[in-house]
Design a protein around this motif. Structure first.
Motif, mmCIF file in Angstrom:
data_model
loop_
_atom_site.group_PDB
_atom_site.id
_atom_site.type_symbol
_atom_site.label_atom_id
_atom_site.label_comp_id
_atom_site.label_asym_id
_atom_site.label_seq_id
_atom_site.Cartn_x
_atom_site.Cartn_y
_atom_site.Cartn_z
ATOM 1 N N GLU A 1 36.899 59.448 -36.129
ATOM 2 C CA GLU A 1 36.979 58.971 -34.743
ATOM 3 C C GLU A 1 37.982 57.846 -34.561
ATOM 4 O O GLU A 1 38.337 57.494 -33.427
ATOM 5 C CB GLU A 1 35.594 58.510 -34.269
ATOM 6 N N ASP B 1 33.820 63.663 -34.304
ATOM 7 C CA ASP B 1 32.997 63.287 -35.450
ATOM 8 C C ASP B 1 31.559 63.773 -35.282
ATOM 9 O O ASP B 1 30.674 63.347 -35.999
ATOM 10 C CB ASP B 1 33.025 61.771 -35.688
ATOM 11 N N LYS C 1 32.890 64.735 -42.289
ATOM 12 C CA LYS C 1 32.191 63.453 -42.129
ATOM 13 C C LYS C 1 30.754 63.547 -42.631
ATOM 14 O O LYS C 1 30.237 62.594 -43.237
ATOM 15 C CB LYS C 1 32.205 63.003 -40.673
ATOM 16 N N VAL D 1 25.948 64.124 -37.650
ATOM 17 C CA VAL D 1 27.069 64.719 -36.918
ATOM 18 C C VAL D 1 26.580 65.765 -35.921
ATOM 19 O O VAL D 1 27.340 66.616 -35.468
ATOM 20 C CB VAL D 1 28.112 65.333 -37.884
#
Length: 564
Positions: free
Chosen positions: A416, A428, A452, A530
């Motif tokens: 991000e 993200d 992520k 996420v």
């Protein structure tokens, strides 16, 4: 719709109370799948967790005994026993064993089956059965993932049977011309044989719409595969293929100077008229010792091979010490790979994590071979980034050490904070998924959501209001690799999440790689951070959206205790 007939199966004409007719239909068409699921729940030593896609159980976690002489037979026997559950209980379809991959150290195995319907292959139809072993070494069925064509919608009232007319209205040569027109390249050569297949987008996240298609593969700047409706000529899908002390036993390297050519335009430099060999596993030509791309490519290829062999137990990209070919000074725009050819680098694009990223794509070509489009393509890119960052563990950046000094390509732990071509900042979490027509549906952009999740599992931290306890890079490397090679061809984000939890559970059960129940919780929370699936905030093994008031690890709605 031309080529497809939908047949609605109805009750015989008779005077029956409405409730009786409904009960008869329920028993005739819905009960087989429900009954099979009930049987599976009874047989499983752990709660059965099922995720459905258009009525098909696309992801299932379980734990039950496996019967058979080997992994392939055990997987086959399981699927035969639960054909009703997987909606494969009709003579029109069959499952064909493709490959079994077994790891004697971990005791795990993945068995892949492709599907045929009406005697034709079904594009993208694949189911993967995951197996493990219990404490005394007996085989267990741990789960399945994948999507299959369902010719009979027995999960619907009334039941619907799909009958496919397998006689095409257009010739394969016509389909090839239509594919060339769609690609915008007149005269593009056809790779392989144009093949008649069944295609149903309902196996991914779209609505079911089965068609008879010609699959055409064109050799363009990047090899492209196009599905052409075999009756109407409509283009249904287009996707791009993805691709001394220093002497290491088993390491077989061919380092080449591409001299400005590239793999696609030269059909993998065949015949060999453009490229020049500049090195092998023993070293490089002295004339190239001052060539930064050449020397770095040599060392990075070696280090990547060593990581996969010594840490993950895989001998080269094909698992059989296949020769790795690496090209430097390619005219390709950045870095790329083709599993049957090798890795190529444009000038200035050589770095350790990029090398490992491309090598991982080659591993994928021999294993999951994910559809390089939309969510499955984003998973492919994410897993290449995650495993690439395991080979180069100094940070969570990709491409920051390229020989051309171009800077960071992607930030896996904090996407991000950077800009993406499709939007700013980079996504993200799943709610920020970018639906774009370019880059095969934004595979390099949306991959950051998955990357992520794995980075959080390793490092810890939190996102989206979900704290994550880190388990370290080593565990995440084992988790990412084993999960990646066990995915089905059209795996979606939720399938990856479910498969990762299954893998972590198994590693915990057999005490592999130091996994504990806390690590299983970390996997759940990493994905929840996420926006994929639910968290387990107290790490009790029960996700936060469900209840187990009596603590028996059987959900309240499954044991009659508590709840409504």
């Amino acid at each position: 719709m031309t080529g497809i007939r939908w047949i609605t199966v109805r009750a015989a004409a008779m005077v029956l109370p409405l409730v009786c007719i409904c009960s008869w239909l329920q028993a005739a068409y819905v009960q087989p799948q429900v009954a099979a699921l009930d049987s599976l729940r009874v047989a499983s030593a752990s709660p059965v967790d099922v995720r459905y896609r258009n009525g098909f159980p696309s992801s299932v976690r379980m734990d039950l005994p496996a019967m058979g002489a080997d992994a392939a037979a055990q997987a086959r026997n399981f699927l035969d026993a639960y054909a009703d559950f997987y909606l494969q209980n009709r003579p029109e379809v069959e499952l064909v064993h493709v490959r079994s991959d077994e790891d004697p150290v971990e005791g795990v195995a993945t068995v892949r089956f492709a599907q045929r319907a009406y005697g034709l292959p079904v594009f993208g139809a694949e189911i993967v059965v995951s197996l493990g072993r219990d404490a005394v070494g007996l085989p267990r069925i741990l789960g399945t993932t994948g999507s299959l064509f369902v010719p009979a919608r027995t999960d619907r009232i009334p039941a619907i049977v799909t009958v496919v007319d397998t006689v095409p209205a257009i010739l394969p040569e016509t389909a090839e011309d239509l594919a060339r027109a769609d690609a915008g390249i007149a005269g593009a050569p056809v790779r392989g044989r144009t093949t008649l297949m069944i295609y149903d987008p309902g196996m991914t996240m779209e609505m079911p719409d089965p068609r008879l298609v010609w699959r055409v593969t064109l050799q363009t700047a990047e090899p492209v595969q196009i599905l052409v409706d075999a009756n109407s000529g409509e283009i249904l899908l287009r996707h791009v293929f993805v691709a001394s002390d220093a002497v290491v036993p088993g390491f077989d390297l061919d380092l080449e100077d591409a001299n400005g050519g590239n793999m696609s335009d030269t059909n993998c430099f065949n015949p060999t008229t453009i490229d020049d060999q500049i090195g092998d596993e023993n070293g490089i030509d002295p004339a190239y010792l001052n060539d930064g791309d050449a020397t770095n490519a040599w060392w990075h290829a070696r280090d990547t091979y060593l990581f996969y062999r010594n840490t993950l137990g895989r001998a080269s990209y094909d698992g059989d010490d296949g020769q790795l070919t690496v090209y430097v000074h390619s005219s390709y725009s950045n870095a790329g790979s083709i599993g049957s050819c090798g890795i190529e680098f444009h000038d200035g694009w050589v770095s350790k994590d990029v090398t490992a990223h491309e090598f991982t794509h080659m591993v994928g070509d021999f294993e999951s071979n994910l559809l390089y489009k939309n969510q499955s393509g984003a998973i492919e890119e994410a897993m290449a980034d995650v495993l690439g960052s395991m080979v180069d563990p100094s940070d969570w950046f990709i491409g920051e050490d390229r020989t051309g000094g171009q800077g960071i390509l992607r930030d896996l732990i904090a996407p991000e904070t950077r800009n993406c071509p499709a939007r700013a900042p980079c996504p993200d979490r799943l709610s920020q998924y970018v639906g774009i027509p370019g880059d095969n549906g934004g595979v390099h952009t949306n991959s950051l959501i998955i990357s992520k999740a794995f980075a959080l599992m390793a490092q810890g931290g939190g996102s989206n209001g979900v704290p994550v306890t880190g388990m370290g890079r080593t565990k995440v490397g084992f988790l990412a690799y084993r999960t990646y090679i066990g995915l089905s061809w059209v795996a979606q984000f939720v399938d990856l999440r479910d498969a990762a939890i299954t893998t972590a559970n198994y590693f915990d059960a057999i005490n592999a790689h130091g996994f504990t129940s806390q690590d299983v919780c970390t996997v759940r929370n990493g994905f929840a951070a996420v926006g994929i699936g639910f968290a387990d905030s107290d790490c009790d093994g029960i996700e936060d959206n469900v209840d187990d008031s009596d603590g028996d690890v059987i959900l309240d709605n499954g044991d009659g205790t508590g709840g409504n």
